[in-house]
Design an enzyme around this catalytic site. Structure first.
Site, PDB file in Angstrom:
ATOM      1  CE  LYS A  38     -87.023  34.626  15.594  1.00 33.57           C
ATOM      2  NZ  LYS A  38     -88.456  34.395  15.324  1.00 33.57           N
ATOM      3  CG  ASP A  65     -88.939  30.831  14.373  1.00 34.23           C
ATOM      4  OD1 ASP A  65     -89.074  29.614  14.613  1.00 34.23           O
ATOM      5  OD2 ASP A  65     -89.128  31.721  15.222  1.00 34.23           O
ATOM      6  CE  LYS A  67     -91.431  28.859  17.536  1.00 30.44           C
ATOM      7  NZ  LYS A  67     -91.155  30.142  16.852  1.00 30.44           N
ATOM      8  CG  ASP A  70     -97.864  18.150   8.485  1.00 27.33           C
ATOM      9  OD1 ASP A  70     -98.396  17.012   8.453  1.00 27.33           O
ATOM     10  OD2 ASP A  70     -98.389  19.154   7.972  1.00 27.33           O
ATOM     11  CB  THR A 124     -91.224  30.486  26.309  1.00 29.02           C
ATOM     12  OG1 THR A 124     -91.448  31.206  25.104  1.00 29.02           O
ATOM     13  CG2 THR A 124     -89.834  29.918  26.309  1.00 29.02           C
ATOM     14  NE  ARG A 215     -91.074  42.260  21.771  1.00 31.78           N
ATOM     15  CZ  ARG A 215     -91.926  41.542  22.511  1.00 31.78           C
ATOM     16  NH1 ARG A 215     -93.123  42.030  22.761  1.00 31.78           N
ATOM     17  NH2 ARG A 215     -91.580  40.361  22.966  1.00 31.78           N
TER      18      ARG A 215
END
Ligand code: C5P
Length: 244
Positions: A38, A65, A67, A70, A124, A215
């Site tokens: 990603k 990614d 997002k 527009d 989130t 992570r």
């Protein structure tokens, strides 16, 4: 729509690094155990197409990614540009509205290699109070479901959701939806800033198709072994679900 097959193809590793000099060694290290890399805003703003090339050069699928959110024309053109990069997944905000979602899905459908648009519903990082301050009275889960339905009706078939909402989205949209969940933590791993987390096995059991694990792999003493362990857990859970 492209659908991942096999446990490894379902593991997405985010290249959350400031530049390619730092991203490349980790990408090369974990590549044998992951299916998708990603590329997010941090790396893409700095390195652009070269970040996508790094992933493609390792023979892995690319999840861009960005997002996007527009006006429809601008998003349409950005999707067209992503197609030229050869990415497999691209995120847009479902909140951009019906026309924007429709143009993104239609443009992606014209890609020579399948490009799946993934709709982000409610971030989130937003809770009920945040939504209220934006004038949205309904609870986050209801709002996420509403936005997912809007995106579905516009032709979008992929969704990014917290593991807590994966089963609700699956129930709402059925087996054809492609569900991607971040916030995945193997047992014993630190949650860091993710509040609603699930193990890889739980997320697969709840119907997730792709898992984003950052992570817990990046910061492990042995990142490749950590990635292999996640793949093994996905494999066991898929077998229990009767899927592959
Ligand atoms: O390190 P960790 O496993 O938490 O990585 C999560 C990745 O998923 C990051 O790239 C983060 O930007 C992304 N993400 C997320 N929550 C979302 C959407 C994307 O954590 N709702």
């Amino acid at each position: 729509m492209h659908r991942p097959s096999g446990a490894r193809a379902r593991l997405v590793f985010p290249l959350d690094f400031p530049n390619l000099t730092e991203a490349r060694p980790m990408a090369e290290r974990v590549a044998p155990a992951v299916g998708v890399l990603k590329v997010g805003l941090e790396l893409f703003v700095r390195e652009g197409a070269a970040a996508v090339e790094l992933a493609r050069g390792l023979g892995l699928e690319v999840f861009l990614d960005l997002k996007l959110h527009d006006i429809p024309e601008t998003v349409d053109r950005a999707v067209a540009a992503a197609i030229t990069l050869g990415v497999r997944y691209l995120t847009v905000h479902a909140g951009g509205g019906r026309a924007m979602l429709d143009r993104a899905a239609s443009r992606a459908a014209q890609a020579p290699d399948p490009l799946t648009i993934l709709a982000v519903t409610v971030l989130t990082s937003l809770d009920a109070a945040d939504l209220q301050s934006l004038g949205v009275a309904e609870p986050p889960r209801d709002h996420a479901t509403r936005l997912a339905r809007l995106a579905w009706d516009a032709g979008v078939r992929g969704f990014v959701t917290s593991p807590a909402e994966a089963s609700a989205l699956r129930a709402e949209l059925g087996p054809q939806a492609l569900i991607v969940t971040p916030g995945i933590r193997p047992i014993g791993a630190d949650a860091f800033d993710q509040k609603r987390v699930a193990t890889p096995a739980r997320a697969i059991a709840d119907g997730a198709d792709l898992l984003v694990v950052g992570r817990p792999i990046r910061d492990a003493a042995d990142p490749l072994a950590a990635a292999h362990a996640v793949v093994a857990e996905i494999e066991r859970s898929l077998a229990a679900r009767g899927a592959s």
